[in-house]
Scaffold this motif. Structure first.
Motif, PDB file in Angstrom:
ATOM      1  N   LYS A   1       0.825  -1.204   0.000  1.00 52.11           N
ATOM      2  CA  LYS A   1       0.000   0.000   0.000  1.00 52.11           C
ATOM      3  C   LYS A   1       0.858   1.252   0.000  1.00 52.11           C
ATOM      4  O   LYS A   1       2.023   1.226   0.381  1.00 52.11           O
ATOM      5  N   ILE A   2       0.261   2.337  -0.423  1.00 49.11           N
ATOM      6  CA  ILE A   2       0.955   3.615  -0.499  1.00 49.11           C
ATOM      7  C   ILE A   2       0.164   4.687   0.248  1.00 49.11           C
ATOM      8  O   ILE A   2      -0.954   4.445   0.718  1.00 49.11           O
ATOM      9  N   ILE A   3       0.766   5.857   0.349  1.00 49.53           N
ATOM     10  CA  ILE A   3       0.083   7.029   0.907  1.00 49.53           C
ATOM     11  C   ILE A   3      -0.325   7.922  -0.260  1.00 49.53           C
ATOM     12  O   ILE A   3       0.486   8.217  -1.145  1.00 49.53           O
ATOM     13  N   ILE A   4      -1.589   8.328  -0.263  1.00 48.14           N
ATOM     14  CA  ILE A   4      -2.112   9.206  -1.307  1.00 48.14           C
ATOM     15  C   ILE A   4      -2.557  10.512  -0.653  1.00 48.14           C
ATOM     16  O   ILE A   4      -3.352  10.511   0.283  1.00 48.14           O
ATOM     17  N   THR A   5      -2.028  11.623  -1.135  1.00 49.01           N
ATOM     18  CA  THR A   5      -2.416  12.934  -0.605  1.00 49.01           C
ATOM     19  C   THR A   5      -3.188  13.701  -1.670  1.00 49.01           C
ATOM     20  O   THR A   5      -2.855  13.631  -2.860  1.00 49.01           O
ATOM     21  N   ILE A   6      -4.214  14.404  -1.231  1.00 49.06           N
ATOM     22  CA  ILE A   6      -5.006  15.240  -2.149  1.00 49.06           C
ATOM     23  C   ILE A   6      -5.124  16.630  -1.538  1.00 49.06           C
ATOM     24  O   ILE A   6      -5.801  16.826  -0.528  1.00 49.06           O
ATOM     25  N   ASP A   7      -4.430  17.582  -2.133  1.00 47.42           N
ATOM     26  CA  ASP A   7      -4.477  18.971  -1.672  1.00 47.42           C
ATOM     27  C   ASP A   7      -5.195  19.833  -2.699  1.00 47.42           C
ATOM     28  O   ASP A   7      -5.387  19.408  -3.850  1.00 47.42           O
ATOM     29  N   GLY A   8      -5.557  21.040  -2.283  1.00 51.16           N
ATOM     30  CA  GLY A   8      -6.205  21.946  -3.222  1.00 51.16           C
ATOM     31  C   GLY A   8      -7.096  22.950  -2.516  1.00 51.16           C
ATOM     32  O   GLY A   8      -7.200  22.975  -1.299  1.00 51.16           O
ATOM     33  N   TRP A   9      -7.739  23.765  -3.327  1.00 52.67           N
ATOM     34  CA  TRP A   9      -8.582  24.850  -2.825  1.00 52.67           C
ATOM     35  C   TRP A   9      -9.895  24.309  -2.240  1.00 52.67           C
ATOM     36  O   TRP A   9     -10.273  23.167  -2.506  1.00 52.67           O
ATOM     37  N   SER A  10     -10.578  25.147  -1.486  1.00 51.57           N
ATOM     38  CA  SER A  10     -11.871  24.779  -0.922  1.00 51.57           C
ATOM     39  C   SER A  10     -12.869  24.477  -2.036  1.00 51.57           C
ATOM     40  O   SER A  10     -12.852  25.128  -3.090  1.00 51.57           O
ATOM     41  N   SER A  11     -13.723  23.482  -1.792  1.00 49.87           N
ATOM     42  CA  SER A  11     -14.825  23.156  -2.702  1.00 49.87           C
ATOM     43  C   SER A  11     -14.370  22.758  -4.108  1.00 49.87           C
ATOM     44  O   SER A  11     -15.040  23.062  -5.099  1.00 49.87           O
ATOM     45  N   CYS A  12     -13.242  22.074  -4.174  1.00 50.33           N
ATOM     46  CA  CYS A  12     -12.782  21.516  -5.459  1.00 50.33           C
ATOM     47  C   CYS A  12     -13.207  20.065  -5.605  1.00 50.33           C
ATOM     48  O   CYS A  12     -12.978  19.463  -6.652  1.00 50.33           O
ATOM     49  N   GLY A  13     -13.776  19.503  -4.550  1.00 53.12           N
ATOM     50  CA  GLY A  13     -14.180  18.104  -4.605  1.00 53.12           C
ATOM     51  C   GLY A  13     -13.145  17.150  -4.020  1.00 53.12           C
ATOM     52  O   GLY A  13     -13.202  15.943  -4.282  1.00 53.12           O
ATOM     53  N   LYS A  14     -12.222  17.684  -3.239  1.00 53.23           N
ATOM     54  CA  LYS A  14     -11.158  16.855  -2.657  1.00 53.23           C
ATOM     55  C   LYS A  14     -11.711  15.719  -1.805  1.00 53.23           C
ATOM     56  O   LYS A  14     -11.315  14.556  -1.947  1.00 53.23           O
ATOM     57  N   SER A  15     -12.629  16.058  -0.900  1.00 58.22           N
ATOM     58  CA  SER A  15     -13.166  15.049   0.025  1.00 58.22           C
ATOM     59  C   SER A  15     -13.954  13.973  -0.710  1.00 58.22           C
ATOM     60  O   SER A  15     -13.846  12.787  -0.388  1.00 58.22           O
ATOM     61  N   THR A  16     -14.743  14.391  -1.691  1.00 58.36           N
ATOM     62  CA  THR A  16     -15.544  13.421  -2.454  1.00 58.36           C
ATOM     63  C   THR A  16     -14.638  12.414  -3.151  1.00 58.36           C
ATOM     64  O   THR A  16     -14.855  11.202  -3.081  1.00 58.36           O
ATOM     65  N   LEU A  17     -13.605  12.916  -3.813  1.00 58.20           N
ATOM     66  CA  LEU A  17     -12.677  12.021  -4.504  1.00 58.20           C
ATOM     67  C   LEU A  17     -11.923  11.150  -3.503  1.00 58.20           C
ATOM     68  O   LEU A  17     -11.770   9.946  -3.716  1.00 58.20           O
ATOM     69  N   ALA A  18     -11.454  11.756  -2.411  1.00 55.47           N
ATOM     70  CA  ALA A  18     -10.675  11.008  -1.422  1.00 55.47           C
ATOM     71  C   ALA A  18     -11.487   9.858  -0.826  1.00 55.47           C
ATOM     72  O   ALA A  18     -10.983   8.738  -0.681  1.00 55.47           O
ATOM     73  N   LYS A  19     -12.746  10.131  -0.506  1.00 54.99           N
ATOM     74  CA  LYS A  19     -13.608   9.083   0.065  1.00 54.99           C
ATOM     75  C   LYS A  19     -13.815   7.937  -0.923  1.00 54.99           C
ATOM     76  O   LYS A  19     -13.707   6.764  -0.566  1.00 54.99           O
ATOM     77  N   GLN A  20     -14.135   8.285  -2.162  1.00 51.80           N
ATOM     78  CA  GLN A  20     -14.407   7.268  -3.173  1.00 51.80           C
ATOM     79  C   GLN A  20     -13.149   6.477  -3.527  1.00 51.80           C
ATOM     80  O   GLN A  20     -13.195   5.256  -3.723  1.00 51.80           O
ATOM     81  N   LEU A  21     -12.020   7.173  -3.593  1.00 54.11           N
ATOM     82  CA  LEU A  21     -10.763   6.516  -3.920  1.00 54.11           C
ATOM     83  C   LEU A  21     -10.372   5.538  -2.809  1.00 54.11           C
ATOM     84  O   LEU A  21      -9.941   4.412  -3.089  1.00 54.11           O
ATOM     85  N   ALA A  22     -10.543   5.965  -1.565  1.00 47.38           N
ATOM     86  CA  ALA A  22     -10.236   5.082  -0.435  1.00 47.38           C
ATOM     87  C   ALA A  22     -11.126   3.841  -0.465  1.00 47.38           C
ATOM     88  O   ALA A  22     -10.660   2.725  -0.212  1.00 47.38           O
TER      89      ALA A  22
END
Length: 226
Positions: free
Chosen positions: A4-25
């Motif tokens: 397994k690896i570590i995946i980081t998702i950074d970016g501006w507010s309301s870009c959809g970071k959390s949605t993608l992170a949850k689905q990817l996990a």
């Protein structure tokens, strides 16, 4: 996928970071960690207890009383934020917290407090974590770093829709002002400002469906698995 690896998702507010992170996990069978929820929870504690966060000694004392934990909600399969034993997952999404979280998150001791816990959470890898400084400060050696962007007008509309469901009295002007304020504070703060890591891959989420985002991200994961 045994390794397994570590995946980081950074970016501006309301870009959809959390949605993608949850689905990817979920797709990878990884643990999703919402770093923003941690800062929001600290902000909520400060607001509830009238902590003056401009005084370092009061911040230090208050953080000693903050216990943050993620617990799985077995009904929806999501991780939810608990502050001192209380589920605050929905309370911390309120605009009152959103208006102050960037100020609180800019405090050095607050960031050090949260980053230490975040690094412990990722010690065994197999995590997806989103935030502002995850790929630059929390996990600078992460195998996959994603930096998300989106058109400003689209970000405002997404955030407005999300908040309107909870508060029909909110205006789009309030949402736009809040996003602009958070963007400025996040990118100009002295400690761990929001910036794109040199080795991050950019994902413009202005017009992508979640499935398209996932397909792109999964392709990147495959390239980086040991």
């Amino acid at each position: 996928m045994d390794k397994k690896i570590i995946i980081t998702i950074d970016g501006w507010s309301s870009c959809g970071k959390s949605t993608l992170a949850k689905q990817l996990a979920r797709e990878l069978g990884y643990v999703y960690i919402d770093s923003g929820a941690m800062y929001r929870s600290i902000t909520l504690y400060f607001l509830r207890n009238h902590v003056d966060w401009t005084h370092a000694d009061l911040v230090h004392e208050a953080l000693g009383n903050v216990k943050l934990e993620f617990h799985a909600n077995h009904k929806n399969g999501q991780s939810e934020m608990f502050l001192n034993g209380e589920n605050v997952e929905y309370v911390i999404r309120d605009l009152v917290v959103a208006e102050k979280v960037s100020e609180v998150a800019a405090i050095r001791e607050v960031r050090e407090f949260a980053v230490k816990q975040q690094q412990e959470m990722g010690s065994k890898k197999g995590i997806v974590m989103d935030g502002r400084d995850i790929g630059t400060v929390v996990f600078p050696t992460a195998e996959l770093k994603i930096f998300m962007t989106a058109d400003n007008a689209i970000r405002v509309q997404r955030r407005f829709k999300e908040l309107y469901e909870k508060n029909p009295n909110i205006t789009i002007e309030e949402v736009r002002a809040n996003l602009e304020m958070r963007d400025y504070i996040d990118s100009h703060r002295e400690v761990s400002p929001l910036r794109q890591a040199e080795d991050a891959l950019v994902l413009d989420n202005s017009h992508l469906t979640i499935r398209q985002q996932l397909d792109i991200a999964l392709g990147w994961v495959k390239e980086r698995l040991p």
